[in-house]
Design a protein around this motif. Structure first.
Motif, PDB file in Angstrom:
ATOM      1  N   LEU A   7      40.835  26.277  51.353  1.00  0.00           N
ATOM      2  CA  LEU A   7      40.893  27.427  51.738  1.00  0.00           C
ATOM      3  C   LEU A   7      39.534  27.981  52.025  1.00  0.00           C
ATOM      4  CD1 LEU A   7      43.734  29.403  49.875  1.00  0.00           C
ATOM      5  CD2 LEU A   7      43.777  28.433  52.195  1.00  0.00           C
ATOM      6  N   GLN A   8      38.495  27.223  51.472  1.00  0.00           N
ATOM      7  CA  GLN A   8      36.884  27.807  51.381  1.00  0.00           C
ATOM      8  C   GLN A   8      36.604  27.786  52.819  1.00  0.00           C
ATOM      9  OE1 GLN A   8      34.834  27.938  48.746  1.00  0.00           O
ATOM     10  NE2 GLN A   8      33.202  28.805  49.728  1.00  0.00           N
ATOM     11  N   GLY A   9      36.069  29.218  53.162  1.00  0.00           N
ATOM     12  CA  GLY A   9      35.478  29.281  54.277  1.00  0.00           C
ATOM     13  C   GLY A   9      36.516  29.978  55.642  1.00  0.00           C
ATOM     14  N   ARG A  10      37.802  29.636  55.266  1.00  0.00           N
ATOM     15  CA  ARG A  10      38.846  30.003  56.324  1.00  0.00           C
ATOM     16  C   ARG A  10      38.851  31.530  56.431  1.00  0.00           C
ATOM     17  NH1 ARG A  10      43.907  25.646  55.239  1.00  0.00           N
ATOM     18  NH2 ARG A  10      42.635  23.756  55.550  1.00  0.00           N
ATOM     19  N   VAL A  11      39.740  31.900  57.596  1.00  0.00           N
ATOM     20  CA  VAL A  11      39.493  33.507  57.494  1.00  0.00           C
ATOM     21  C   VAL A  11      41.024  34.227  57.530  1.00  0.00           C
ATOM     22  CG1 VAL A  11      39.020  35.087  59.505  1.00  0.00           C
ATOM     23  CG2 VAL A  11      37.839  33.382  59.305  1.00  0.00           C
ATOM     24  N   ALA A  12      41.105  35.211  56.678  1.00  0.00           N
ATOM     25  CA  ALA A  12      42.571  35.718  56.777  1.00  0.00           C
ATOM     26  C   ALA A  12      42.195  37.251  57.243  1.00  0.00           C
ATOM     27  CB  ALA A  12      42.784  35.746  55.286  1.00  0.00           C
ATOM     28  N   LEU A  13      43.508  37.601  57.855  1.00  0.00           N
ATOM     29  CA  LEU A  13      43.688  39.001  57.955  1.00  0.00           C
ATOM     30  C   LEU A  13      45.099  39.515  57.213  1.00  0.00           C
ATOM     31  CD1 LEU A  13      43.184  41.667  59.894  1.00  0.00           C
ATOM     32  CD2 LEU A  13      44.836  40.657  61.606  1.00  0.00           C
ATOM     33  N   ILE A  14      44.661  40.676  56.546  1.00  0.00           N
ATOM     34  CA  ILE A  14      45.545  41.384  55.679  1.00  0.00           C
ATOM     35  C   ILE A  14      45.848  42.692  56.070  1.00  0.00           C
ATOM     36  CG2 ILE A  14      46.368  41.573  53.347  1.00  0.00           C
ATOM     37  CD1 ILE A  14      44.516  39.570  52.371  1.00  0.00           C
ATOM     38  N   THR A  15      47.140  42.862  56.548  1.00  0.00           N
ATOM     39  CA  THR A  15      47.544  44.412  56.843  1.00  0.00           C
ATOM     40  C   THR A  15      47.978  45.038  55.634  1.00  0.00           C
ATOM     41  OG1 THR A  15      49.711  44.196  57.351  1.00  0.00           O
ATOM     42  CG2 THR A  15      48.227  43.796  59.249  1.00  0.00           C
ATOM     43  N   GLY A  16      47.827  46.317  55.445  1.00  0.00           N
ATOM     44  CA  GLY A  16      48.095  46.987  54.137  1.00  0.00           C
ATOM     45  C   GLY A  16      47.283  46.530  53.180  1.00  0.00           C
ATOM     46  N   GLY A  17      46.292  45.869  53.266  1.00  0.00           N
ATOM     47  CA  GLY A  17      45.194  45.202  52.310  1.00  0.00           C
ATOM     48  C   GLY A  17      44.638  46.021  51.273  1.00  0.00           C
ATOM     49  N   ALA A  18      44.641  47.337  51.637  1.00  0.00           N
ATOM     50  CA  ALA A  18      43.829  48.194  50.710  1.00  0.00           C
ATOM     51  C   ALA A  18      44.453  48.631  49.572  1.00  0.00           C
ATOM     52  CB  ALA A  18      43.606  49.469  51.607  1.00  0.00           C
ATOM     53  N   SER A  19      45.923  48.090  49.245  1.00  0.00           N
ATOM     54  CA  SER A  19      46.499  48.801  48.239  1.00  0.00           C
ATOM     55  C   SER A  19      47.535  47.433  47.838  1.00  0.00           C
ATOM     56  CB  SER A  19      47.254  49.785  48.324  1.00  0.00           C
ATOM     57  OG  SER A  19      48.106  50.267  47.071  1.00  0.00           O
ATOM     58  N   GLY A  20      48.008  47.675  46.540  1.00  0.00           N
ATOM     59  CA  GLY A  20      49.023  46.844  46.129  1.00  0.00           C
ATOM     60  C   GLY A  20      49.081  45.425  46.305  1.00  0.00           C
ATOM     61  N   LEU A  21      50.197  44.852  47.033  1.00  0.00           N
ATOM     62  CA  LEU A  21      50.282  43.626  47.205  1.00  0.00           C
ATOM     63  C   LEU A  21      49.214  42.881  48.072  1.00  0.00           C
ATOM     64  CD1 LEU A  21      54.251  43.223  47.371  1.00  0.00           C
ATOM     65  CD2 LEU A  21      52.676  43.246  45.324  1.00  0.00           C
ATOM     66  N   GLY A  22      48.860  43.488  49.166  1.00  0.00           N
ATOM     67  CA  GLY A  22      47.925  43.377  50.108  1.00  0.00           C
ATOM     68  C   GLY A  22      46.544  43.227  49.584  1.00  0.00           C
ATOM     69  N   LEU A  23      46.426  44.150  48.643  1.00  0.00           N
ATOM     70  CA  LEU A  23      44.858  44.053  47.822  1.00  0.00           C
ATOM     71  C   LEU A  23      44.799  42.979  47.012  1.00  0.00           C
ATOM     72  CD1 LEU A  23      42.253  45.408  47.175  1.00  0.00           C
ATOM     73  CD2 LEU A  23      43.577  47.038  45.826  1.00  0.00           C
ATOM     74  N   ALA A  24      45.915  42.761  46.350  1.00  0.00           N
ATOM     75  CA  ALA A  24      46.012  41.670  45.371  1.00  0.00           C
ATOM     76  C   ALA A  24      45.619  40.318  46.222  1.00  0.00           C
ATOM     77  CB  ALA A  24      47.162  41.498  44.411  1.00  0.00           C
ATOM     78  N   ALA A  25      46.402  40.255  47.244  1.00  0.00           N
ATOM     79  CA  ALA A  25      46.152  38.970  47.920  1.00  0.00           C
ATOM     80  C   ALA A  25      44.748  38.767  48.608  1.00  0.00           C
ATOM     81  CB  ALA A  25      47.229  38.974  49.219  1.00  0.00           C
ATOM     82  N   ALA A  26      44.239  39.840  48.916  1.00  0.00           N
ATOM     83  CA  ALA A  26      42.753  40.005  49.421  1.00  0.00           C
ATOM     84  C   ALA A  26      41.900  39.382  48.233  1.00  0.00           C
ATOM     85  CB  ALA A  26      42.425  41.342  49.807  1.00  0.00           C
ATOM     86  N   ARG A  27      42.042  39.921  46.991  1.00  0.00           N
ATOM     87  CA  ARG A  27      41.389  39.404  46.050  1.00  0.00           C
ATOM     88  C   ARG A  27      41.563  38.021  45.606  1.00  0.00           C
ATOM     89  NH1 ARG A  27      43.099  44.564  42.623  1.00  0.00           N
ATOM     90  NH2 ARG A  27      41.279  45.980  42.912  1.00  0.00           N
ATOM     91  N   SER A  28      42.894  37.583  45.910  1.00  0.00           N
ATOM     92  CA  SER A  28      42.913  36.010  45.597  1.00  0.00           C
ATOM     93  C   SER A  28      42.558  35.118  46.643  1.00  0.00           C
ATOM     94  CB  SER A  28      44.623  35.993  45.346  1.00  0.00           C
ATOM     95  OG  SER A  28      44.905  34.597  45.122  1.00  0.00           O
TER      96      SER A  28
END
Ligand SMILES: NC(=O)c1ccc[n+]([C@@H]2O[C@H](COP(=O)([O-])OP(=O)(O)OC[C@H]3O[C@@H](n4cnc5c(N)ncnc54)[C@H](O)[C@@H]3O)[C@@H](O)[C@H]2O)c1
Length: 266
Positions: A7-28
């Motif tokens: 996953l190193q260097g790959r790119v993710a788009l996370i909607t709702g990424g500012a809170s809750g499950l999306g934010l936890a996914a962003a951190r992970s």
């Protein structure tokens, strides 16, 4: 957290990424070395979330509405201009239902719920798919719910939208499987995020009752869902597509007429 070096260097788009499950996914995902774009209706929260992921990781913040095709196309164009690829999409933007009896429900609320959850998931995935198909690789992760599988009174719009997301996960998963693009969903049970905490505080959910109904005897955390999302994003899930994975402490597995958990609630 398991480590997925690919996953190193790959790119993710996370909607709702500012809170809750999306934010936890962003951190992970950022923790796995991915470059993460947080897209959220709350512009300030999106900025703060992206900043907190680390200044040098190429993380981005976008503001707008998943139900607006113009906003969505703007995010995707900006992300491609910056990084030139999109490997993972997590559709986590969401709002709760009115919890009103059917005869008191407002059709405008019904339409907004379906627009944000179902049409939003469709619009963002459709906008990202040409890039993933061209790359020959991509992982889309949608958010369903126990409400998309089990019947819950007073949750018409939310449940219908989540059930639709489960079916869209299958149709898109089948459509793109041979071209390296996987589409899966997670159906969380009751996870203690700002979304669920608000419903508990407003008396719309009863935390003790939910714990008794859950075989694990506790509510989940955003981290539980983030772990599953990170696995589905990784190459370890290369042959998994079209699936809705419950992350619910056994909630949907329980079918008896009694409480599922009879231990202490501390
Ligand atoms: N928390 C749970 O127990 C639970 C259970 C099952 C399913 N879910 C689903 O998981 C997803 C995330 O829930 P959560 O608990 O993290 O909620 P949350 O409220 O903590 O986060 C949701 C985020 O989505 C954003 N958002 C809302 N409407 C938007 C829109 N139109 N466009 C862009 N962004 C928008 C909000 O600003 C917020 O930052 C939702 O789809 C929810 O239905 C949550």
């Amino acid at each position: 957290m398991a480590s997925y070096p690919e996953l190193q260097g790959r790119v993710a788009l996370i909607t709702g990424g500012a809170s809750g499950l999306g934010l936890a996914a962003a951190r992970s995902l950022a923790g796995q070395g991915m470059r993460v774009a947080v897209a959220d209706l709350d512009a300030g929260a999106a900025e703060r979330a992206a900043m907190a992921l680390g200044p040098s990781g190429g993380h981005l913040a976008f503001s707008g509405d998943v139900a607006s095709q113009g906003d969505v196309h703007g995010w995707v164009a900006a992300l491609l201009a910056r990084h030139g690829r999109i490997d993972v999409l997590i559709n986590s933007a969401g709002i709760p239902d009115s919890f009103l009896p059917t005869v008191e429900q407002d059709v405008a609320d019904f339409r907004r719920l379906v627009d944000v959850h179902l049409t939003g998931t469709y619009l963002v995935t459709q906008a990202v798919a040409p890039t993933m198909l061209q790359q020959g690789r991509g992982s889309v992760i949608n958010l369903s719910s126990v409400a998309g599988v089990l019947g819950l009174a007073r949750r018409n719009a939310y449940s219908a939208a989540k059930a639709g997301i489960g079916m869209m996960t299958r149709t898109m998963g089948c459509e793109w499987a041979a071209r390296g693009v996987r589409v899966n969903a997670i159906a969380p049970g009751y996870m203690l995020t700002p979304f669920a905490q608000r419903l508990i505080d407003e008396g719309k959910l009863d935390a003790a009752r939910l714990r008794r109904r859950t075989p694990a005897g506790r509510l989940g955390t955003a981290q539980h869902v983030a772990e599953a999302m990170t696995f589905l994003a990784s190459d370890a899930a290369a042959f998994i597509t079209g699936v809705t994975l419950p992350v619910d402490g056994g909630y949907m597995a329980w079918g008896a007429a009694s409480d599922a958990y009879e231990g202490p609630l501390d």
